[in-house]
Write a protein that holds these residues in place. Sequence first.
Motif, mmCIF file in Angstrom:
data_model
loop_
_atom_site.group_PDB
_atom_site.id
_atom_site.type_symbol
_atom_site.label_atom_id
_atom_site.label_comp_id
_atom_site.label_asym_id
_atom_site.label_seq_id
_atom_site.Cartn_x
_atom_site.Cartn_y
_atom_site.Cartn_z
ATOM 1 N N ALA A 1 77.589 42.385 32.972
ATOM 2 C CA ALA A 1 77.203 43.300 31.900
ATOM 3 C C ALA A 1 76.667 42.557 30.690
ATOM 4 O O ALA A 1 75.750 43.048 30.006
ATOM 5 N N SER A 2 77.220 41.387 30.423
ATOM 6 C CA SER A 2 76.817 40.647 29.229
ATOM 7 C C SER A 2 75.363 40.184 29.275
ATOM 8 O O SER A 2 74.780 39.867 28.233
ATOM 9 N N TYR A 3 74.777 40.128 30.448
ATOM 10 C CA TYR A 3 73.383 39.683 30.584
ATOM 11 C C TYR A 3 72.407 40.658 29.936
ATOM 12 O O TYR A 3 71.356 40.264 29.429
ATOM 13 N N PHE A 4 72.769 41.934 29.951
ATOM 14 C CA PHE A 4 71.790 42.980 29.639
ATOM 15 C C PHE A 4 71.774 43.307 28.151
ATOM 16 O O PHE A 4 72.590 44.078 27.643
ATOM 17 N N THR A 5 70.796 42.697 27.481
ATOM 18 C CA THR A 5 70.533 42.943 26.062
ATOM 19 C C THR A 5 69.042 43.173 25.887
ATOM 20 O O THR A 5 68.232 42.820 26.760
ATOM 21 N N ALA A 6 68.674 43.738 24.762
ATOM 22 C CA ALA A 6 67.253 43.945 24.475
ATOM 23 C C ALA A 6 66.520 42.613 24.409
ATOM 24 O O ALA A 6 65.389 42.488 24.917
ATOM 25 N N ALA A 7 67.147 41.609 23.794
ATOM 26 C CA ALA A 7 66.497 40.301 23.682
ATOM 27 C C ALA A 7 66.242 39.701 25.055
ATOM 28 O O ALA A 7 65.177 39.107 25.304
ATOM 29 N N GLN A 8 67.215 39.867 25.985
ATOM 30 C CA GLN A 8 67.029 39.346 27.339
ATOM 31 C C GLN A 8 65.906 40.094 28.053
ATOM 32 O O GLN A 8 65.122 39.494 28.814
ATOM 33 N N GLY A 9 65.806 41.394 27.803
ATOM 34 C CA GLY A 9 64.729 42.163 28.419
ATOM 35 C C GLY A 9 63.357 41.678 27.973
ATOM 36 O O GLY A 9 62.433 41.555 28.789
ATOM 37 N N ARG A 10 63.223 41.385 26.686
ATOM 38 C CA ARG A 10 61.933 40.884 26.185
ATOM 39 C C ARG A 10 61.601 39.527 26.787
ATOM 40 O O ARG A 10 60.457 39.255 27.183
ATOM 41 N N ALA A 11 62.622 38.666 26.888
ATOM 42 C CA ALA A 11 62.391 37.329 27.454
ATOM 43 C C ALA A 11 62.055 37.414 28.937
ATOM 44 O O ALA A 11 61.155 36.711 29.429
ATOM 45 N N ASP A 12 62.760 38.282 29.661
ATOM 46 C CA ASP A 12 62.544 38.366 31.102
ATOM 47 C C ASP A 12 61.153 38.894 31.446
ATOM 48 O O ASP A 12 60.510 38.407 32.386
ATOM 49 N N VAL A 13 60.697 39.888 30.710
ATOM 50 C CA VAL A 13 59.396 40.432 31.063
ATOM 51 C C VAL A 13 58.293 39.422 30.777
ATOM 52 O O VAL A 13 57.316 39.308 31.539
ATOM 53 N N GLN A 14 58.435 38.632 29.737
ATOM 54 C CA GLN A 14 57.443 37.605 29.456
ATOM 55 C C GLN A 14 57.424 36.548 30.559
ATOM 56 O O GLN A 14 56.353 36.118 31.013
ATOM 57 N N ALA A 15 58.620 36.163 31.018
ATOM 58 C CA ALA A 15 58.693 35.182 32.103
ATOM 59 C C ALA A 15 58.141 35.765 33.402
ATOM 60 O O ALA A 15 57.465 35.070 34.180
ATOM 61 N N ALA A 16 58.414 37.040 33.648
ATOM 62 C CA ALA A 16 57.932 37.679 34.871
ATOM 63 C C ALA A 16 56.408 37.800 34.865
ATOM 64 O O ALA A 16 55.745 37.576 35.897
ATOM 65 N N ILE A 17 55.840 38.156 33.727
ATOM 66 C CA ILE A 17 54.386 38.250 33.627
ATOM 67 C C ILE A 17 53.741 36.897 33.911
ATOM 68 O O ILE A 17 52.776 36.798 34.681
ATOM 69 N N ALA A 18 54.298 35.857 33.295
ATOM 70 C CA ALA A 18 53.732 34.520 33.500
ATOM 71 C C ALA A 18 53.821 34.105 34.961
ATOM 72 O O ALA A 18 52.852 33.563 35.534
ATOM 73 N N ALA A 19 54.971 34.377 35.595
ATOM 74 C CA ALA A 19 55.129 33.987 36.994
ATOM 75 C C ALA A 19 54.201 34.790 37.900
ATOM 76 O O ALA A 19 53.559 34.243 38.807
ATOM 77 N N ALA A 20 54.119 36.106 37.675
ATOM 78 C CA ALA A 20 53.263 36.946 38.516
ATOM 79 C C ALA A 20 51.799 36.553 38.383
ATOM 80 O O ALA A 20 51.059 36.511 39.373
ATOM 81 N N THR B 1 57.805 45.697 25.821
ATOM 82 C CA THR B 1 57.114 44.410 25.800
ATOM 83 C C THR B 1 55.985 44.388 26.817
ATOM 84 O O THR B 1 54.892 43.853 26.556
ATOM 85 N N MET B 2 56.227 44.968 27.995
ATOM 86 C CA MET B 2 55.174 45.067 29.007
ATOM 87 C C MET B 2 54.009 45.904 28.475
ATOM 88 O O MET B 2 52.829 45.526 28.621
ATOM 89 N N ASP B 3 54.324 47.025 27.839
ATOM 90 C CA ASP B 3 53.275 47.890 27.295
ATOM 91 C C ASP B 3 52.490 47.168 26.197
ATOM 92 O O ASP B 3 51.251 47.266 26.130
ATOM 93 N N ALA B 4 53.225 46.442 25.353
ATOM 94 C CA ALA B 4 52.566 45.735 24.251
ATOM 95 C C ALA B 4 51.637 44.645 24.765
ATOM 96 O O ALA B 4 50.653 44.286 24.101
ATOM 97 N N ALA B 5 51.931 44.129 25.953
ATOM 98 C CA ALA B 5 51.080 43.094 26.553
ATOM 99 C C ALA B 5 49.876 43.675 27.280
ATOM 100 O O ALA B 5 49.110 42.941 27.915
ATOM 101 N N GLY B 6 49.721 44.991 27.201
ATOM 102 C CA GLY B 6 48.593 45.637 27.866
ATOM 103 C C GLY B 6 48.908 46.146 29.252
ATOM 104 O O GLY B 6 47.999 46.425 30.035
ATOM 105 N N SER B 7 50.195 46.256 29.573
ATOM 106 C CA SER B 7 50.647 46.758 30.881
ATOM 107 C C SER B 7 50.010 46.013 32.041
ATOM 108 O O SER B 7 49.409 46.634 32.942
ATOM 109 N N PRO B 8 50.131 44.672 32.068
ATOM 110 C CA PRO B 8 49.535 43.934 33.184
ATOM 111 C C PRO B 8 50.191 44.259 34.521
ATOM 112 O O PRO B 8 49.559 44.136 35.568
ATOM 113 N N TYR B 9 51.462 44.663 34.481
ATOM 114 C CA TYR B 9 52.183 45.034 35.700
ATOM 115 C C TYR B 9 53.018 46.276 35.422
ATOM 116 O O TYR B 9 53.258 46.648 34.273
ATOM 117 N N ARG B 10 53.498 46.888 36.510
ATOM 118 C CA ARG B 10 54.367 48.052 36.377
ATOM 119 C C ARG B 10 55.816 47.635 36.614
ATOM 120 O O ARG B 10 56.090 46.667 37.328
#
Length: 546
Positions: free
Chosen positions: A397-416, A454-463
């Motif tokens: 449960a401790s993993y799930f924070t807004a800050a972690q969500g922003r970091a994860d989506v940025q890392a996922a976009i870069a990897a994808a 964060t995904m939307d702000a990046a232009g929705s490169p992925y869903r």
Amino acid sequence: MSYETVRIGRRALFGLAGAVAGVALIGRAEAAPGLPPRLFDDMVLRAQRWVNATYGNRPKWKPAPEDGRTGTDTVTALVRALQHEVGMDPSVVNGAFGPATLSLVTEKIGQVAAGKPANIIKIAQSGLYCKGYPGDQIGGVWGAETQRSVSGLRRDMGLTDGRGTLTPNELRGLLTMDAYQLLPGGVAAVRRAQQWLNQRYASQPAWFAMGPADGLVTRQSLARLVSAVQWELGITSPTGEVGPATLAGLRKRTPITVGDADAGGAPFVQLLHAALIFNRNEAPWSSTFSAASAAQVRKFQTFVGLLPANGAGDGYTWASLLIANGDPSRPANAADCSTPLTPARAATLRAAGATVVGRYLTNVGNFNKKLQPGELATVFAAGLRVFPIYQTSADTASYFTAAQGRADVQAAIAAARGYGFRNDTIIYFAVDYDAYPADIASGVLPYFTALKATMDAAGSPYRVGAYGVRNVCIQLEAAGLAVTSFVADIAHGYDGNLGYPLPSNWAFDQFATVTLGVDDARIEFDKNVASGRDPGQASVEQVAAT
């Protein structure tokens, strides 16, 4: 994913205690019979004071709170009082109305009725007040008011003979936090099925405890339904959990088809109707399997991806109705794995029926599970499509924070992007633990809200897709935070999978882990059913760079 070991959830769904948290019922007069009063009630207070005054000098006594409010501590105090009355060894008195207590009550008391010891009657009358029924002022005499209340309680349980006494099994049902009236969020058809189960199997106290009749599908209700099916299959010690013996029995049964009827024997048609109703299907309540019944079965089969969708109550259908992961031997048309795919391993997946496979965008620590250079070309050459999964840990449960969500989506976009995935690709972000409703509200939803923003702000490169137990996926779909779901039904014992249907946007249903192939073709993977909502990717833009 980290659901290798499927466990039964960390806490039981305890009837009303968990079902109506936050719902205030003011006093006994304003609470419907069968619903424990939530605010102060003078007769509940009298019951609490009586049980503490009468048994407070017993060894290791745990007093009921004297607050006039029904709760688990009050109910268990009444059970402890009963255990003392029937002569249970004080060292094992624990407030749990289990087989040993039931045996002693049966031997020493039998039916609770007029003429029984006053303290036994007072315990029952206290239980009635805790449920919202009057009980002759806890006077220890089985008077007309107590008898009427017991008749009403039993009728609410589903027992229709009008008797105004309590068998040991019925007393066990009284001394719980279970509700026997329709609760907020409950469904009348579910309550009718619950009452039928109580009526049909009340005479089998060795394995069937009276269950709630509140219209809510919980761990308790599902376990009672499974136990009933097991009993009718000839399993003499039902467990309430679908295991190999239950699956084998279901596979051997002749499928139920239109025109079949219960005719004095095992009520499999009614059990199948109950299972459909528990799974949110509008099945008719009847002992005959009609064309309308078949239509509801066909609708269910189509929704969960069972083929053929023939409208018959066959073994695969029974299993999918009774347990989240269904029959693990059923065919699969998709897979996910943490092992890099070579041509030989990809061929093994294809031979197993997979057309699409889930693979990881990143590693966790030293565990090399991500897509390897050249692997996507191998996947596509084998005729497989791919759907990407993002997960580092995501298992507490401790993993799930807004800050972690922003970091994860940025890392996922870069990897994808590094793998060349196209813009219409759905990335599945993992919730890899049994998240309770409070965890979802306080952590998972803020995490995905920040992630999607964060995904939307990046232009929705992925869903954005979601991986998790059913309730997690349902909540994320309802909030508009995940377009599709990758459902962890493999964790069939988790609370988040019990009593919940598949989310309507499910794309992949993960239901079993298997190992197939030999030598360099050997691979361990998770079997999935693909609904077609996400076909996966058949190519990427930069295969050569991967």
